[in-house]
Design an enzyme around this catalytic site. Structure first.
Site, PDB file in Angstrom:
ATOM      1  N   GLU A 105      -9.452 -10.002 -18.686  1.00 49.77           N
ATOM      2  CA  GLU A 105      -9.593  -9.528 -20.060  1.00 49.77           C
ATOM      3  C   GLU A 105      -8.271  -9.615 -20.812  1.00 49.77           C
ATOM      4  OE1 GLU A 105     -13.409  -6.603 -19.376  1.00 49.77           O
ATOM      5  OE2 GLU A 105     -11.466  -5.667 -19.715  1.00 49.77           O
ATOM      6  N   CYS A 355      -5.429   1.067 -22.895  1.00 45.95           N
ATOM      7  CA  CYS A 355      -4.553   1.029 -21.727  1.00 45.95           C
ATOM      8  C   CYS A 355      -5.254   1.621 -20.507  1.00 45.95           C
ATOM      9  CB  CYS A 355      -3.284   1.814 -22.035  1.00 45.95           C
ATOM     10  SG  CYS A 355      -2.108   1.869 -20.677  1.00 45.95           S
TER      11      CYS A 355
END
Length: 384
Positions: A105, A355
């Protein structure tokens, strides 16, 4: 560009052609020399590849027809393909990118004055950090140079190449996606060289950031190979907590890690004398005011700024996100010691692009999921 020639692990495609995205400029010039061409041809082709995001030799109009024909016979420009795109309500874009039969990703984060691309370096991760979705899936393999720089190329192609739009589509690159970059130096370094190269993406070395959890020998090597901004995934104020949530600490403890960071800063101009400390805020694990005082004492000899990162949950995780009030108290303690302290704004969490949430699609060679199931630990990782 580093003085040392870094050789990618593999530069040929299945049909035997050279993927030019696997080559930094020094290697590209060697490639053209082997073709009997002048080195400046490498610069011409790189400008087409990276300034225009061109992958068709026939469109390179300042290259003569004979050379274009020769290139089509022996080389290609093949970036990994986007297989799924998700857009967040805050403008963040997450791309699932095919690398062989798996996915990694890549996240594009636009802001008013910049556009940051978060790039993956491995399929999965071997470090087993307990708060990170990627780490719970195990590790399969390192990404090739073309699969790393190809994420930047593909993103630039989608949002608009610099020479096409007249604007720089990506101003910052952070090696903070899936994987530990320092465990893939042979491919990460030449990819970053292309990011910095004026014939590549031409980014400032202060705008390319590598984040590491603390692979100390590789960090020492990095300082001799390339100069980029450094961020460290610290996440704990002492070895007891870090041993638990960042297991590599058992091999390279905080003191050893910070000593290596200071050595890197001594070699680097990109960091302007200080490192970025990344500290994920885990509710009642590492977020008390006593932890903030410990952290301030720990970092007193390491020039730094501190990013406090609200933890982003994923299914099956054993932690909770710190409350805003706990984060605020923690931040104020650090600032009272004189540290520049920033609470990172969460971006893309509604599409699992924040994150610690990147998952991809990993065939786990480390068998971590199986081991956890055998230990009776429920695993429910959200894949793309």
């Amino acid at each position: 560009m580093s003085e040392q020639l870094v050789t990618p692990e593999n530069v040929t495609t299945k049909d035997g052609k050279i993927n030019l995205l696997d080559l930094n400029r020094q290697q590209m010039r060697e490639f053209f020399k082997d073709l009997g061409e002048k080195p400046f041809r490498a610069d011409q082709v790189m400008k087409w590849m990276y300034h225009y995001c061109c992958d068709n030799f026939d469109e390179m109009t300042d290259i003569n027809k004979v050379l274009r024909g020769k290139l089509k016979e022996v080389a290609e420009i093949r970036a990994p393909e986007v297989v799924e795109e998700q857009r967040s309500s805050d403008g963040t874009i997450k791309w699932a990118i095919a690398v062989g039969d798996q996915r990694v990703e890549t996240v594009y984060i636009p802001e008013d004055d910049r556009a940051t691309l978060c790039v993956s370096s491995q399929v999965g991760c071997a470090l087993e950090c307990k708060f990170c979705s990627t780490a719970q899936q195990g590790f399969n393999r390192n990404l090739r140079v073309s699969e790393i720089i190809g994420q930047v190329w593909r993103a630039a192609k989608i949002v608009g190449a610099a020479k096409v739009t007249g604007q720089r589509p990506i101003t910052n690159v952070v090696m903070m996606g899936m994987g530990e970059p320092l465990l893939n130096l042979n491919n990460v370094v030449p990819a970053m060289e292309i990011m910095l190269d004026d014939f590549g993406f031409g980014l400032s070395k202060r705008r390319v950031t590598l984040s590491t959890s603390g692979v100390v020998p590789a960090l020492d090597k990095l300082g001799d190979m390339i100069d980029v901004a450094l961020a460290i995934s610290l996440h704990a104020p002492n070895d007891e907590i870090r041993d638990e949530i960042v297991p590599i600490n058992k091999k390279y403890n905080i003191e050893t890690f910070l000593a290596a960071v200071r050595r890197y800063l001594g070699k680097s101009n990109a960091n302007q004398g200080r490192v970025t400390i990344e500290y994920v805020m885990l509710d009642h694990v590492n977020d008390g005011t006593e932890h903030a005082h410990q952290l301030a004492e720990l970092l007193k000899d390491t020039p730094c700024k501190i990013n406090l990162i609200p933890w982003n949950p994923f299914p099956g995780a054993p932690y909770g996100r710190s409350s805003n009030s706990r984060i605020d108290r923690f931040s104020k303690v650090l600032m009272s010691y004189g540290f520049t302290t920033i609470v990172r704004k969460t971006r893309g969490d509604d599409i699992d692009a924040a994150c610690g949430q990147l998952a991809g699609d990993v065939i786990d060679r480390t068998k971590r999921t199986l081991r956890k199931r055998m230990q009776g630990e429920a695993i429910d990782i959200k894949a793309v």
